[in-house]
Design a protein around this motif. Structure first.
Motif, PDB file in Angstrom:
ATOM      1  N   GLY A 276       0.805  -1.214   0.000  1.00 54.72           N
ATOM      2  CA  GLY A 276       0.000   0.000   0.000  1.00 54.72           C
ATOM      3  C   GLY A 276       0.835   1.259   0.000  1.00 54.72           C
ATOM      4  O   GLY A 276       2.064   1.207  -0.083  1.00 54.72           O
ATOM      5  N   PRO A 277       0.183   2.427   0.060  1.00 55.26           N
ATOM      6  CA  PRO A 277       0.893   3.711   0.030  1.00 55.26           C
ATOM      7  C   PRO A 277       1.940   3.799   1.131  1.00 55.26           C
ATOM      8  O   PRO A 277       1.765   3.267   2.225  1.00 55.26           O
ATOM      9  CB  PRO A 277      -0.232   4.736   0.249  1.00 55.26           C
ATOM     10  N   LEU A 278       3.048   4.501   0.814  1.00 57.09           N
ATOM     11  CA  LEU A 278       4.165   4.604   1.741  1.00 57.09           C
ATOM     12  C   LEU A 278       4.629   6.038   1.902  1.00 57.09           C
ATOM     13  O   LEU A 278       4.398   6.878   1.024  1.00 57.09           O
ATOM     14  CB  LEU A 278       5.351   3.777   1.206  1.00 57.09           C
ATOM     15  N   ASP A 279       5.307   6.275   3.011  1.00 57.48           N
ATOM     16  CA  ASP A 279       6.067   7.504   3.182  1.00 57.48           C
ATOM     17  C   ASP A 279       7.443   7.209   2.604  1.00 57.48           C
ATOM     18  O   ASP A 279       8.310   6.633   3.262  1.00 57.48           O
ATOM     19  CB  ASP A 279       6.160   7.850   4.670  1.00 57.48           C
ATOM     20  N   TRP A 280       7.661   7.596   1.353  1.00 59.58           N
ATOM     21  CA  TRP A 280       8.872   7.192   0.641  1.00 59.58           C
ATOM     22  C   TRP A 280      10.124   7.861   1.196  1.00 59.58           C
ATOM     23  O   TRP A 280      11.210   7.280   1.155  1.00 59.58           O
ATOM     24  CB  TRP A 280       8.712   7.453  -0.857  1.00 59.58           C
ATOM     25  N   ALA A 281       9.987   9.042   1.719  1.00 57.24           N
ATOM     26  CA  ALA A 281      11.143   9.701   2.321  1.00 57.24           C
ATOM     27  C   ALA A 281      11.593   8.925   3.556  1.00 57.24           C
ATOM     28  O   ALA A 281      12.795   8.699   3.766  1.00 57.24           O
ATOM     29  CB  ALA A 281      10.794  11.141   2.688  1.00 57.24           C
ATOM     30  N   ARG A 282      10.640   8.504   4.363  1.00 60.38           N
ATOM     31  CA  ARG A 282      10.979   7.736   5.566  1.00 60.38           C
ATOM     32  C   ARG A 282      11.560   6.370   5.195  1.00 60.38           C
ATOM     33  O   ARG A 282      12.544   5.928   5.789  1.00 60.38           O
ATOM     34  CB  ARG A 282       9.730   7.559   6.423  1.00 60.38           C
ATOM     35  N   LEU A 283      10.951   5.711   4.194  1.00 60.57           N
ATOM     36  CA  LEU A 283      11.459   4.410   3.779  1.00 60.57           C
ATOM     37  C   LEU A 283      12.875   4.520   3.231  1.00 60.57           C
ATOM     38  O   LEU A 283      13.727   3.668   3.510  1.00 60.57           O
ATOM     39  CB  LEU A 283      10.536   3.795   2.724  1.00 60.57           C
ATOM     40  N   ALA A 284      13.141   5.573   2.464  1.00 62.96           N
ATOM     41  CA  ALA A 284      14.485   5.773   1.922  1.00 62.96           C
ATOM     42  C   ALA A 284      15.508   5.864   3.048  1.00 62.96           C
ATOM     43  O   ALA A 284      16.593   5.270   2.973  1.00 62.96           O
ATOM     44  CB  ALA A 284      14.523   7.031   1.058  1.00 62.96           C
ATOM     45  N   ALA A 285      15.162   6.584   4.099  1.00 58.30           N
ATOM     46  CA  ALA A 285      16.073   6.712   5.238  1.00 58.30           C
ATOM     47  C   ALA A 285      16.257   5.369   5.938  1.00 58.30           C
ATOM     48  O   ALA A 285      17.372   4.994   6.308  1.00 58.30           O
ATOM     49  CB  ALA A 285      15.544   7.759   6.218  1.00 58.30           C
ATOM     50  N   GLU A 286      15.171   4.613   6.100  1.00 61.63           N
ATOM     51  CA  GLU A 286      15.244   3.312   6.760  1.00 61.63           C
ATOM     52  C   GLU A 286      16.127   2.338   5.986  1.00 61.63           C
ATOM     53  O   GLU A 286      16.839   1.512   6.582  1.00 61.63           O
ATOM     54  CB  GLU A 286      13.843   2.703   6.889  1.00 61.63           C
ATOM     55  N   LEU A 287      16.101   2.424   4.655  1.00 65.49           N
ATOM     56  CA  LEU A 287      16.835   1.470   3.826  1.00 65.49           C
ATOM     57  C   LEU A 287      18.239   1.945   3.473  1.00 65.49           C
ATOM     58  O   LEU A 287      18.958   1.268   2.745  1.00 65.49           O
ATOM     59  CB  LEU A 287      16.050   1.189   2.542  1.00 65.49           C
ATOM     60  N   GLY A 288      18.614   3.114   3.979  1.00 65.45           N
ATOM     61  CA  GLY A 288      19.982   3.571   3.779  1.00 65.45           C
ATOM     62  C   GLY A 288      20.233   4.338   2.501  1.00 65.45           C
ATOM     63  O   GLY A 288      21.393   4.552   2.123  1.00 65.45           O
ATOM     64  N   TYR A 289      19.175   4.774   1.810  1.00 65.53           N
ATOM     65  CA  TYR A 289      19.360   5.613   0.623  1.00 65.53           C
ATOM     66  C   TYR A 289      19.693   7.037   1.049  1.00 65.53           C
ATOM     67  O   TYR A 289      19.272   7.500   2.118  1.00 65.53           O
ATOM     68  CB  TYR A 289      18.091   5.611  -0.233  1.00 65.53           C
ATOM     69  N   SER A 290      20.428   7.727   0.206  1.00 72.59           N
ATOM     70  CA  SER A 290      20.837   9.087   0.541  1.00 72.59           C
ATOM     71  C   SER A 290      19.637  10.025   0.629  1.00 72.59           C
ATOM     72  O   SER A 290      19.623  10.963   1.428  1.00 72.59           O
ATOM     73  CB  SER A 290      21.840   9.608  -0.488  1.00 72.59           C
ATOM     74  N   ASP A 291      18.620   9.783  -0.191  1.00 74.37           N
ATOM     75  CA  ASP A 291      17.408  10.597  -0.142  1.00 74.37           C
ATOM     76  C   ASP A 291      16.292   9.858  -0.880  1.00 74.37           C
ATOM     77  O   ASP A 291      16.502   8.806  -1.502  1.00 74.37           O
ATOM     78  CB  ASP A 291      17.629  11.996  -0.748  1.00 74.37           C
ATOM     79  N   GLN A 292      15.083  10.419  -0.810  1.00 76.15           N
ATOM     80  CA  GLN A 292      13.922   9.807  -1.447  1.00 76.15           C
ATOM     81  C   GLN A 292      14.110   9.693  -2.955  1.00 76.15           C
ATOM     82  O   GLN A 292      13.746   8.680  -3.566  1.00 76.15           O
ATOM     83  CB  GLN A 292      12.677  10.628  -1.137  1.00 76.15           C
ATOM     84  N   ALA A 293      14.682  10.721  -3.570  1.00 78.38           N
ATOM     85  CA  ALA A 293      14.840  10.725  -5.028  1.00 78.38           C
ATOM     86  C   ALA A 293      15.696   9.554  -5.499  1.00 78.38           C
ATOM     87  O   ALA A 293      15.432   8.953  -6.546  1.00 78.38           O
ATOM     88  CB  ALA A 293      15.456  12.044  -5.471  1.00 78.38           C
ATOM     89  N   HIS A 294      16.716   9.214  -4.709  1.00 79.15           N
ATOM     90  CA  HIS A 294      17.592   8.103  -5.070  1.00 79.15           C
ATOM     91  C   HIS A 294      16.820   6.785  -5.072  1.00 79.15           C
ATOM     92  O   HIS A 294      16.933   5.973  -6.001  1.00 79.15           O
ATOM     93  CB  HIS A 294      18.761   8.044  -4.082  1.00 79.15           C
ATOM     94  N   LEU A 295      16.010   6.556  -4.042  1.00 82.64           N
ATOM     95  CA  LEU A 295      15.205   5.337  -3.972  1.00 82.64           C
ATOM     96  C   LEU A 295      14.199   5.297  -5.122  1.00 82.64           C
ATOM     97  O   LEU A 295      14.025   4.249  -5.767  1.00 82.64           O
ATOM     98  CB  LEU A 295      14.480   5.268  -2.637  1.00 82.64           C
ATOM     99  N   VAL A 296      13.539   6.403  -5.381  1.00 81.51           N
ATOM    100  CA  VAL A 296      12.539   6.443  -6.448  1.00 81.51           C
ATOM    101  C   VAL A 296      13.182   6.158  -7.802  1.00 81.51           C
ATOM    102  O   VAL A 296      12.617   5.442  -8.640  1.00 81.51           O
ATOM    103  CB  VAL A 296      11.812   7.804  -6.452  1.00 81.51           C
ATOM    104  N   ARG A 297      14.383   6.692  -8.031  1.00 85.31           N
ATOM    105  CA  ARG A 297      15.076   6.423  -9.299  1.00 85.31           C
ATOM    106  C   ARG A 297      15.396   4.944  -9.444  1.00 85.31           C
ATOM    107  O   ARG A 297      15.178   4.350 -10.507  1.00 85.31           O
ATOM    108  CB  ARG A 297      16.368   7.247  -9.375  1.00 85.31           C
TER     109      ARG A 297
END
Length: 290
Positions: free
Chosen positions: A230-251
């Motif tokens: 379901g819908p996510l807080d992508w900025a928070r998930l990016a931080a949890e997974l160790g991505y530098s920022d949300q944009a990096h995870l989305v890319r």
């Protein structure tokens, strides 16, 4: 007692898949479990062709497939660097072996990196079949139990032997898979008493890809599974997974799936809604203690 994995990680649009095929996982014989993650079986009867995509795990798979009454074919699939796509049609069945990351080396006895990104016809490895191995054309017939016994016999006939370096590799990969705090190769190597070069050599030889690739693939798998729910807080998930920022995870997400996270989540919700109240093919997963 150990159970097969119950997640859908790596399967794109899992609800869509489970509505169309019968998919289940079984454990191998106890003597094979140090190296084999599970067996995966799929049966289907489809009125029209169905395309499925999978984001591969850092693992080697041995796959036997029979379409209708046709001959059985088999291949060894090294770690896939790209999304794998397959089209299923008519009736058929697949019997697959997913080795643990690093677990194919005792069967292969060479650098697993030789297989990375490749799919080899099993006949090309005929010289590696021990006399006791079950001929591959006998795998995809009978009940689940019979198919698992045939796979057990085939792999046991290969006579794999314990290897401390393989055991260490399997342990390290499992640590990456389960511990989100593992984000940097240099820190991970240091924490495990290895140099970066030693860690990279160990992974390339026994897994087929480097530790950085494994870290990023497992984090992306988790993002895919979370997006399916379901819908996510992508900025928070990016931080949890160790991505530098949300944009990096989305890319990364978009590059692999071909869809933005919001589009992927919406598609998954529609598939779940379409399947609500419908009879699912004994799925999504069946577990058997063996």
């Amino acid at each position: 007692m150990r159970q097969p994995r119950g997640d859908s990680r790596g399967i794109l649009d899992p609800a869509r898949l489970m509505r169309r095929v019968r998919f289940r996982r079984h454990l191998p014989a106890a003597g094979l479990q140090p190296w084999v993650e599970h067996y995966w079986l799929i049966d289907w009867t489809l009125p029209e062709p169905f395309a499925q995509r999978v984001v591969p795990h850092p693992a080697v798979n041995l796959v036997f497939q029979r379409d209708g009454d046709g001959p059985e074919r088999a291949e060894v699939a090294g770690v896939g660097l790209e999304v794998f796509s397959i089209v299923l049609a008519g009736t058929g069945r697949v019997c697959g072996v997913q080795f643990r990351p690093g677990g194919f080396h005792p069967f292969w006895h060479r650098s697993v990196a030789e297989l990375t990104g490749r799919r080899l016809n099993f006949a090309e490895l005929v010289e590696r079949w021990p006399p006791a191995a079950v001929p591959p054309q006998r795998i995809c017939i009978g009940t689940d139990a019979a198919r698992c016994r045939a796979l057990d016999a085939l792999l046991t006939g290969w006579a794999p032997r314990p290897d401390p370096a393989t055991d260490e590799t399997i342990r390290l990969v499992e640590a990456i898979r389960t511990d989100r705090s593992v984000r940097r190769v240099d820190e991970f190597a240091r924490d495990n008493g290895l140099s970066i070069r030693q860690l990279q050599r160990l992974f390339l030889t026994r897994v087929g890809v480097g530790p950085k690739w494994v870290i990023r693939r497992y984090r992306l798998h988790e993002a895919l599974e979370r997006a399916t729910d379901g819908p996510l807080d992508w900025a928070r998930l990016a931080a949890e997974l160790g991505y530098s920022d949300q944009a990096h995870l989305v890319r990364d997400f978009t590059a692999v799936t071909g869809r933005s996270p919001s589009t992927y989540t919406l598609t998954g919700r529609r598939e779940r809604d379409a399947g609500a109240g419908a009879v699912v093919n004994r799925g999504p997963f069946l577990y058997t203690r063996r």
